[in-house]
Scaffold this active site. Sequence first.
Site, mmCIF file in Angstrom:
data_model
loop_
_atom_site.group_PDB
_atom_site.id
_atom_site.type_symbol
_atom_site.label_atom_id
_atom_site.label_comp_id
_atom_site.label_asym_id
_atom_site.label_seq_id
_atom_site.Cartn_x
_atom_site.Cartn_y
_atom_site.Cartn_z
ATOM 1 N N GLU A 1 0.418 -0.838 0.419
ATOM 2 C CA GLU A 1 0.279 -0.077 -0.351
ATOM 3 C C GLU A 1 0.649 1.597 0.629
ATOM 4 O O GLU A 1 1.580 1.002 0.692
ATOM 5 C CB GLU A 1 -0.654 -0.267 1.791
ATOM 6 N N CYS B 1 -7.445 -2.985 8.296
ATOM 7 C CA CYS B 1 -6.184 -2.883 7.509
ATOM 8 C C CYS B 1 -5.607 -1.546 7.397
ATOM 9 O O CYS B 1 -4.795 -0.218 7.732
ATOM 10 C CB CYS B 1 -5.984 -3.348 5.742
#
Length: 216
Positions: free
Chosen positions: A80, A147
């Site tokens: 990410e 998350c």
Amino acid sequence: MIKILISGFEPFGGSSINPTERLVEEIRHDSFQGAEIRTILLPVHYDECAEILLQEMRAYGPDAVIACGVAGGRTAITPERIAVNIKDIPPESTISDNRGARPQDELIDPDGPDGLFSSLPIRLMVNRLKEAGIPASVSNTAGTYICNNTMYAILNEIRIQQLTAIGGFVHFPASTEMAVEKPGLPTLSHETMLDALRVIVQSTIDEYGNQFSQTS
């Protein structure tokens, strides 16, 4: 010696499996030259998961934190790029955390920045994964669920405490075992994802190992 903390999550959303649980259990038995590996398994509870991880960071003092989670429906390993300062489960979604919490439009840190960028070598990770024949891409959204919450907490802790540590988050697809419960779900085998995590760890060591060995 670079100290690396790797986290995974327990199952959630009605599934009996979270592939990152098994990944962190197995990666801690691996040996990486110039690195010390510690792992932790987190509950899928808003805020509590982040606080447990931050407590471990404070106790262990890692140079790098690699948080791992599953993103069902994705077909590749996806480091990410950014975490956003929001906790939000859309009204139309049936998901909640494992205690039933369903926050909407809540800031993770009312005094924190809108977004925080990963400091892990995400492009190197993706390039190395592709070279190894493992599907991978940089993701520009970690969502607004647990998350993202965890990734933001890690980076915010580094920011507030002015730590030299690096940190970020990597999403893994569902494992092949999860498709038994949900046929048609895009998956990767556990062995492929474990190899991917090894590449991710080694990329971090190669990019930052010398830097932290000189400062530790």
